[in-house]
Design an enzyme around this catalytic site. Structure first.
Site, mmCIF file in Angstrom:
data_model
loop_
_atom_site.group_PDB
_atom_site.id
_atom_site.type_symbol
_atom_site.label_atom_id
_atom_site.label_comp_id
_atom_site.label_asym_id
_atom_site.label_seq_id
_atom_site.Cartn_x
_atom_site.Cartn_y
_atom_site.Cartn_z
ATOM 1 N N CYS A 130 0.885 -0.872 -0.100
ATOM 2 C CA CYS A 130 -0.140 0.083 -0.503
ATOM 3 C C CYS A 130 0.624 1.215 -0.134
ATOM 4 O O CYS A 130 0.523 2.657 -0.757
ATOM 5 C CB CYS A 130 -1.265 -0.005 1.022
ATOM 6 S SG CYS A 130 -2.464 -1.050 0.487
ATOM 7 N N HIS A 133 2.066 1.507 -3.710
ATOM 8 C CA HIS A 133 0.530 1.885 -4.460
ATOM 9 C C HIS A 133 0.739 3.456 -4.222
ATOM 10 O O HIS A 133 0.592 4.422 -5.023
ATOM 11 C CB HIS A 133 -0.408 0.921 -4.274
ATOM 12 C CG HIS A 133 -1.591 1.659 -4.472
ATOM 13 N ND1 HIS A 133 -1.679 0.730 -5.991
ATOM 14 C CD2 HIS A 133 -2.248 1.896 -4.294
ATOM 15 C CE1 HIS A 133 -2.845 0.882 -6.543
ATOM 16 N NE2 HIS A 133 -3.363 2.066 -5.772
ATOM 17 N N GLU A 134 0.244 3.997 -2.596
ATOM 18 C CA GLU A 134 0.029 5.236 -2.579
ATOM 19 C C GLU A 134 0.887 6.203 -3.201
ATOM 20 O O GLU A 134 0.472 7.047 -3.672
ATOM 21 C CB GLU A 134 -1.110 5.265 -2.039
ATOM 22 C CG GLU A 134 -1.738 4.192 -1.074
ATOM 23 C CD GLU A 134 -2.936 4.285 -2.141
ATOM 24 O OE1 GLU A 134 -3.062 5.098 -2.764
ATOM 25 O OE2 GLU A 134 -3.568 3.679 -1.772
ATOM 26 N N ILE A 135 2.384 5.638 -2.498
ATOM 27 C CA ILE A 135 3.592 6.948 -3.141
ATOM 28 C C ILE A 135 3.620 7.225 -4.330
ATOM 29 O O ILE A 135 3.405 8.320 -4.949
ATOM 30 C CB ILE A 135 4.444 6.560 -2.440
ATOM 31 C CG1 ILE A 135 4.475 6.984 -0.926
ATOM 32 C CG2 ILE A 135 5.877 7.402 -2.947
ATOM 33 C CD1 ILE A 135 5.734 6.382 0.169
ATOM 34 N N LEU A 138 1.191 9.448 -5.501
ATOM 35 C CA LEU A 138 1.598 11.185 -5.360
ATOM 36 C C LEU A 138 1.971 11.166 -6.034
ATOM 37 O O LEU A 138 2.473 12.457 -6.459
ATOM 38 C CB LEU A 138 2.185 10.965 -3.540
ATOM 39 C CG LEU A 138 1.188 10.102 -2.605
ATOM 40 C CD1 LEU A 138 1.551 10.880 -1.582
ATOM 41 C CD2 LEU A 138 -0.358 11.411 -2.845
#
Length: 165
Positions: A130, A133-135, A138
Site C-alpha cells: 500500500c 502503491h499510494e506513493i 502521489l
C-alpha cells in the site's frame, strides 16, 4: 465529514505529481477526514488526495477494521528490500478491475503526521504494498503503469466496458 467525488481513470490529474504539504492546520485535518470517509464509502483500504482531485501529498490507509486509520503527509520511501512479492492491486479511481503487481516485500518510509512532526515507519506485506502503491500515485504513476502493456490494455478495455454498463 464529507464523502467527496473520486476522479476516475483516465483523468489526467491522476498522472500529475502531487505538491508537498506545507501548511499543517485544520484544513489539512479536514482533508484527511474527508479522505477517510471517501475511502470507506468507495470502499477501499488506501486513498490519496489526488484521487479526489486535490494535488497534495496526503495518503490515508485503513487496512482492516481492527487497525486505526493512519494519515501520511509527504511520505517518501527511504529504503526498499531487494526481495519482491506479487500482490493483487486495484484503485478507487478504477473500481472493478485488479491485477497482480510486483513490489518490494518491505519498505521504510519517512512522512509527517497531521501536526507536521517527522515520523518513520517500516512495513512489510500488504502495508508495504500500500505504501508503494499510494506513493506511486502521489508521484503521478497510476498502478497500471507497473503492468506489461498487454495486461494494461486488457484491463483498460475491461474497465471501459464496465463503465459503459
Amino acid at each position: 465529514m464529507t464523502i467527496r467525488p473520486i476522479i476516475r481513470y483516465p483523468d489526467r490529474r491522476l498522472a500529475s505529481p502531487a505538491r508537498p504539504v506545507t501548511v499543517f492546520d485544520d484544513g489539512l485535518r479536514e482533508l484527511a477526514q474527508d479522505l477517510l470517509d471517501t475511502m470507506r464509502a468507495a470502499p477501499g483500504i488506501g486513498i490519496t488526495a489526488p484521487h479526489i482531485g486535490v494535488p497534495l501529498r496526503v495518503v490515508v490507509l485503513e487496512l482492516d477494521s481492527k487497525d486505526s486509520p493512519q494519515t501520511y503527509v509527504n511520505p517518501e520511501i527511504t529504503w526498499a528490500s531487494p526481495e519482491m512479492i506479487l500482490h493483487r492491486e486495484g484503485s478507487v479511481s478504477m473500481p472493478g478491475v485488479n491485477d497482480e503487481v510486483q513490489r518490494h516485500a518491505r519498505v521504510r518510509i519517512s512522512y509527517q503526521d497531521l501536526d507536521g512532526n517527522t515520523q518513520t515507519e517500516e512495513s512489510d506485506g500488504l502495508r508495504a504494498v500500500c505504501h508503494q502503491h499510494e506513493i506511486d500515485q502521489l508521484d503521478g504513476m497510476f498502478w497500471l503503469q507497473r503492468l506489461s502493456r498487454l495486461k494494461r490494455e486488457r484491463l483498460v478495455k475491461r474497465f471501459e466496458k464496465m463503465s459503459r454498463g
